[in-house]
Write a protein that holds these residues in place. Structure first.
Motif, PDB file in Angstrom:
ATOM      1  N   GLY A 345       0.826  -1.192   0.000  1.00 23.44           N
ATOM      2  CA  GLY A 345       0.000   0.000   0.000  1.00 23.44           C
ATOM      3  C   GLY A 345       0.869   1.255   0.000  1.00 23.44           C
ATOM      4  N   LEU A 346       1.141   1.775  -1.170  1.00 25.42           N
ATOM      5  CA  LEU A 346       2.069   2.894  -1.321  1.00 25.42           C
ATOM      6  C   LEU A 346       1.692   4.094  -0.460  1.00 25.42           C
ATOM      7  N   ASP A 347       0.425   4.481  -0.499  1.00 26.93           N
ATOM      8  CA  ASP A 347       0.010   5.692   0.207  1.00 26.93           C
ATOM      9  C   ASP A 347       0.152   5.546   1.716  1.00 26.93           C
ATOM     10  N   ARG A 348      -0.204   4.387   2.241  1.00 24.62           N
ATOM     11  CA  ARG A 348      -0.087   4.186   3.686  1.00 24.62           C
ATOM     12  C   ARG A 348       1.359   4.043   4.121  1.00 24.62           C
ATOM     13  N   ILE A 349       2.172   3.389   3.302  1.00 23.72           N
ATOM     14  CA  ILE A 349       3.597   3.297   3.621  1.00 23.72           C
ATOM     15  C   ILE A 349       4.196   4.697   3.668  1.00 23.72           C
ATOM     16  N   TYR A 350       3.785   5.537   2.723  1.00 27.20           N
ATOM     17  CA  TYR A 350       4.244   6.937   2.715  1.00 27.20           C
ATOM     18  C   TYR A 350       3.914   7.617   4.037  1.00 27.20           C
ATOM     19  N   LEU A 351       2.669   7.485   4.503  1.00 26.59           N
ATOM     20  CA  LEU A 351       2.247   8.146   5.743  1.00 26.59           C
ATOM     21  C   LEU A 351       3.023   7.617   6.948  1.00 26.59           C
ATOM     22  N   VAL A 352       3.298   6.307   6.955  1.00 24.38           N
ATOM     23  CA  VAL A 352       4.054   5.716   8.066  1.00 24.38           C
ATOM     24  C   VAL A 352       5.481   6.254   8.084  1.00 24.38           C
ATOM     25  N   LEU A 353       6.144   6.276   6.935  1.00 23.77           N
ATOM     26  CA  LEU A 353       7.515   6.788   6.866  1.00 23.77           C
ATOM     27  C   LEU A 353       7.568   8.263   7.256  1.00 23.77           C
ATOM     28  N   GLU A 354       6.566   9.009   6.831  1.00 19.32           N
ATOM     29  CA  GLU A 354       6.508  10.436   7.159  1.00 19.32           C
ATOM     30  C   GLU A 354       6.352  10.633   8.667  1.00 19.32           C
ATOM     31  N   GLU A 355       5.430   9.880   9.249  1.00 16.91           N
ATOM     32  CA  GLU A 355       5.164  10.025  10.685  1.00 16.91           C
ATOM     33  C   GLU A 355       6.366   9.606  11.526  1.00 16.91           C
ATOM     34  N   MET A 356       7.120   8.627  11.040  1.00 14.75           N
ATOM     35  CA  MET A 356       8.274   8.131  11.793  1.00 14.75           C
ATOM     36  C   MET A 356       9.572   8.830  11.414  1.00 14.75           C
ATOM     37  N   GLY A 357       9.500   9.785  10.475  1.00 10.47           N
ATOM     38  CA  GLY A 357      10.692  10.529  10.074  1.00 10.47           C
ATOM     39  C   GLY A 357      11.743   9.668   9.405  1.00 10.47           C
ATOM     40  N   LEU A 358      11.317   8.740   8.554  1.00 12.21           N
ATOM     41  CA  LEU A 358      12.250   7.781   7.962  1.00 12.21           C
ATOM     42  C   LEU A 358      12.673   8.114   6.533  1.00 12.21           C
ATOM     43  N   PHE A 359      12.161   9.195   5.973  1.00 14.84           N
ATOM     44  CA  PHE A 359      12.618   9.578   4.640  1.00 14.84           C
ATOM     45  C   PHE A 359      14.013  10.195   4.739  1.00 14.84           C
ATOM     46  N   PRO A 360      14.950   9.792   3.874  1.00 16.12           N
ATOM     47  CA  PRO A 360      16.273  10.429   3.868  1.00 16.12           C
ATOM     48  C   PRO A 360      16.163  11.921   3.578  1.00 16.12           C
ATOM     49  N   ALA A 361      17.030  12.698   4.164  1.00 16.91           N
ATOM     50  CA  ALA A 361      16.975  14.153   3.994  1.00 16.91           C
ATOM     51  C   ALA A 361      17.097  14.564   2.536  1.00 16.91           C
ATOM     52  N   SER A 362      17.800  13.760   1.746  1.00 13.78           N
ATOM     53  CA  SER A 362      18.056  14.126   0.346  1.00 13.78           C
ATOM     54  C   SER A 362      16.978  13.656  -0.617  1.00 13.78           C
ATOM     55  N   VAL A 363      15.925  13.004  -0.101  1.00 12.08           N
ATOM     56  CA  VAL A 363      14.976  12.361  -1.002  1.00 12.08           C
ATOM     57  C   VAL A 363      14.242  13.344  -1.899  1.00 12.08           C
ATOM     58  N   ASP A 364      13.971  14.559  -1.387  1.00 13.46           N
ATOM     59  CA  ASP A 364      13.255  15.539  -2.214  1.00 13.46           C
ATOM     60  C   ASP A 364      14.184  16.639  -2.719  1.00 13.46           C
ATOM     61  N   GLN A 365      15.464  16.319  -2.760  1.00  9.88           N
ATOM     62  CA  GLN A 365      16.465  17.281  -3.219  1.00  9.88           C
ATOM     63  C   GLN A 365      16.570  17.175  -4.737  1.00  9.88           C
ATOM     64  N   SER A 366      15.872  18.065  -5.443  1.00  6.39           N
ATOM     65  CA  SER A 366      15.820  17.963  -6.897  1.00  6.39           C
ATOM     66  C   SER A 366      17.100  18.462  -7.559  1.00  6.39           C
ATOM     67  N   VAL A 367      17.794  19.383  -6.903  1.00  7.67           N
ATOM     68  CA  VAL A 367      19.025  19.959  -7.461  1.00  7.67           C
ATOM     69  C   VAL A 367      20.098  19.978  -6.387  1.00  7.67           C
ATOM     70  N   THR A 368      21.301  19.567  -6.749  1.00  8.46           N
ATOM     71  CA  THR A 368      22.419  19.579  -5.807  1.00  8.46           C
ATOM     72  C   THR A 368      23.164  20.910  -5.860  1.00  8.46           C
ATOM     73  N   ILE A 369      23.260  21.487  -7.071  1.00  8.23           N
ATOM     74  CA  ILE A 369      24.035  22.716  -7.267  1.00  8.23           C
ATOM     75  C   ILE A 369      23.205  23.733  -8.037  1.00  8.23           C
ATOM     76  N   LEU A 370      23.173  24.940  -7.541  1.00 15.84           N
ATOM     77  CA  LEU A 370      22.526  26.046  -8.262  1.00 15.84           C
ATOM     78  C   LEU A 370      23.578  27.107  -8.563  1.00 15.84           C
ATOM     79  N   CYS A 371      23.692  27.471  -9.826  1.00 19.27           N
ATOM     80  CA  CYS A 371      24.603  28.554 -10.222  1.00 19.27           C
ATOM     81  C   CYS A 371      23.850  29.879 -10.193  1.00 19.27           C
ATOM     82  N   VAL A 372      24.421  30.842  -9.490  1.00 23.45           N
ATOM     83  CA  VAL A 372      23.834  32.177  -9.426  1.00 23.45           C
ATOM     84  C   VAL A 372      24.041  32.871 -10.769  1.00 23.45           C
ATOM     85  N   ASN A 373      23.039  33.625 -11.198  1.00 20.40           N
ATOM     86  CA  ASN A 373      23.090  34.345 -12.471  1.00 20.40           C
ATOM     87  C   ASN A 373      23.458  35.805 -12.208  1.00 20.40           C
ATOM     88  N   PHE A 374      24.675  36.217 -12.649  1.00 24.56           N
ATOM     89  CA  PHE A 374      25.143  37.599 -12.456  1.00 24.56           C
ATOM     90  C   PHE A 374      24.989  38.454 -13.712  1.00 24.56           C
TER      91      PHE A 374
END
Length: 458
Positions: A345-374
């Motif tokens: 059950g994908l949706d319930r597993i998601y809620l359990v991981l969220e409630e228990m704080g088990l998602f890795p910190a980098s899981v929603d990190q879409s970009v590692t490096i951002l270049c500033v535009n000068f």
């Protein structure tokens, strides 16, 4: 003024963060599906109504979303049927298709249609959405994803053992400890019905029993009475609903209770094999528990049945389930093809991981490096660097406009981007780029022609 848009009840929009977290779960499940030798398939979102109707019991049939025929669907309805106002008569004339209720029945249909192309035993996995006209609540939606793995063409109980191991492997990889895989067998339930004299009430018996965790023993007893099961029969079975102790003691109780039932004794034997084999092999994180009240209300189960409960501290229903179905393909004309499968059950597993704080910190990190535009010249150099970083497998991006520095840094902070690259006029003159570590607040310069020195540190 335009009316504010809305979405149907029981559905959701998913944010980038939510999708990333769901993809993390799906990625792990998919990895283990393939490690265990399962092959992917997909089936249509909707099926012909006759494919789905009558396969899930009366309660399941009521939850199937029907699709109205295209065009003037009322035109073909005769006056007598229309004036009767009976949905059972009207529905076949205005609806020929329905959204799939689960992935198992469409899979059975797939096997029958493609049997000459398949090698048996056939192991398939399927990760697709399903729809149920259920009452929405926490962890239960009208549109949701199932992640299924099934084996057809083999009736060995080793398949059940493997699926339990698969459950355990996935939850261990998700770092989700404390899950309980509940086990029962439909043959045991049939045996109980036989022993208590309710042979003709097996389906009402299991449907009511399946609601024990929702309505309690008193509620189950009343529903059984309402469905025609005698009070004497219910009283005879009631001690089994409150079984305690180890799996060994529970099996011993069941063995004694069902000693005069051939089908019930067969169910106990099958359950014993699974438990003994798993005990010899061991599990990483999950635990097994015999639960004689586990019924899994779907009519097609015939043998072992599973249900996965989250850790005790999480107040939520099951996060997975499945079981053995000996002749599901028989309803489509292909007899004697046994199968067994499980679903996450994908949706319930998601809620359990969220409630228990088990998602890795980098899981929603879409970009590692951002270049500033000068500015234009600096942005061109930054874009060249971004290209090199991307070829190295690093998720990199360039802010699209030369906005104020504060705005660009705030953007990086809000998106939780760990590194910001600065290539201004001074850096261009030195042919270098400066990397700012957003967590530590430190800065370091690197040669613009040799970004590998930085990439190797990531």
């Amino acid at each position: 003024m335009a009316q504010k848009p809305s979405i149907p009840k029981g559905t959701r929009d998913l944010s980038p963060t939510e999708v990333s977290k769901r993809n993390y779960i799906v990625g792990i499940i998919k990895k283990h599906f393939e490690t265990y030798g399962f092959l992917p398939i997909e089936t249509p979102s909707f099926e012909n109504s006759e494919t789905l109707m009558g396969k899930y019991g009366d309660e399941g049939d009521r939850l199937i979303f029907k699709i109205l025929n295209s065009g003037d669907f009322i035109d073909k309805v005769d006056d007598v049927t229309y004036s009767s106002k009976k949905s059972s008569s009207l529905l076949p004339k205005i609806s020929e298709k329905a959204l799939r209720y689960d992935l198992t029945v469409p899979f059975a249909r797939y096997v029958v249609m493609h049997r000459n192309e398949l090698d048996f035993p056939f192991k398939r996995y399927q990760i697709q959405p399903v729809w149920r006209a259920d009452r929405p609540q926490r962890g239960r939606y009208r549109e949701f994803y199932q992640c299924d793995a099934d084996v057809v063409g083999a009736n060995s109980p080793l398949q059940e053992v493997e699926l339990i191991q698969l459950y355990d492997a996935v939850f261990a990889d998700l770092n989700l400890k404390g899950v309980t895989i509940k086990l029962n067998n439909r043959k045991i339930l049939a045996g109980i019905a036989e022993v208590i004299g309710a042979n003709n009430y097996l389906i009402p018996f299991t449907v009511a029993l399946d609601k024990l965790d929702k309505i309690g023993i008193a509620g189950v007893k009343q529903e059984m009475l309402d469905r025609g099961i005698s009070e004497q029969a219910i009283t005879k079975a009631q001690p089994l609903f409150e079984l305690q102790g180890s799996n060994t003691s529970r099996l011993a109780t069941l063995k004694g209770f069902l000693k005069n039932s051939e089908v019930g004794s067969k169910g106990v034997e099958e359950l014993s094999f699974i438990l003994d084999t798993i005990e010899n092999l061991g599990l990483q994180t999950a635990s097994l528990l015999i639960d004689v009240t586990l019924a899994r209300g779907l009519n097609y189960y015939t043998g072992a049945i599973f249900e996965v409960a989250p850790p005790a501290e999480i107040n939520m229903g099951s996060i997975g389930g499945g079981g053995r179905y000996d002749d599901l393909t028989g309803i489509f004309g292909l007899k004697d093809v046994s199968g067994v499968g499980i679903s996450f059950g994908l949706d319930r597993i998601y809620l359990v991981l969220e409630e228990m704080g088990l998602f890795p910190a980098s899981v929603d990190q879409s970009v590692t490096i951002l270049c500033v535009n000068f500015g234009d010249k600096e942005a061109l150099a930054a874009l060249a660097l971004v290209g090199k970083l991307r070829k190295s497998g690093v998720k990199a991006d360039l802010y699209p406009t030369a906005a104020k520095m504060q705005k660009q840094m705030k953007y990086a902070h809000n998106r939780k981007i760990p590194y910001v690259v600065l290539i201004g006029e001074n850096e261009l003159a030195k042919n270098e780029f400066v990397v700012k570590n957003m967590m530590q607040g430190t800065e370091q310069a690197y040669d613009l022609e040799q970004p590998e020195a930085f990439v190797n540190q990531l």
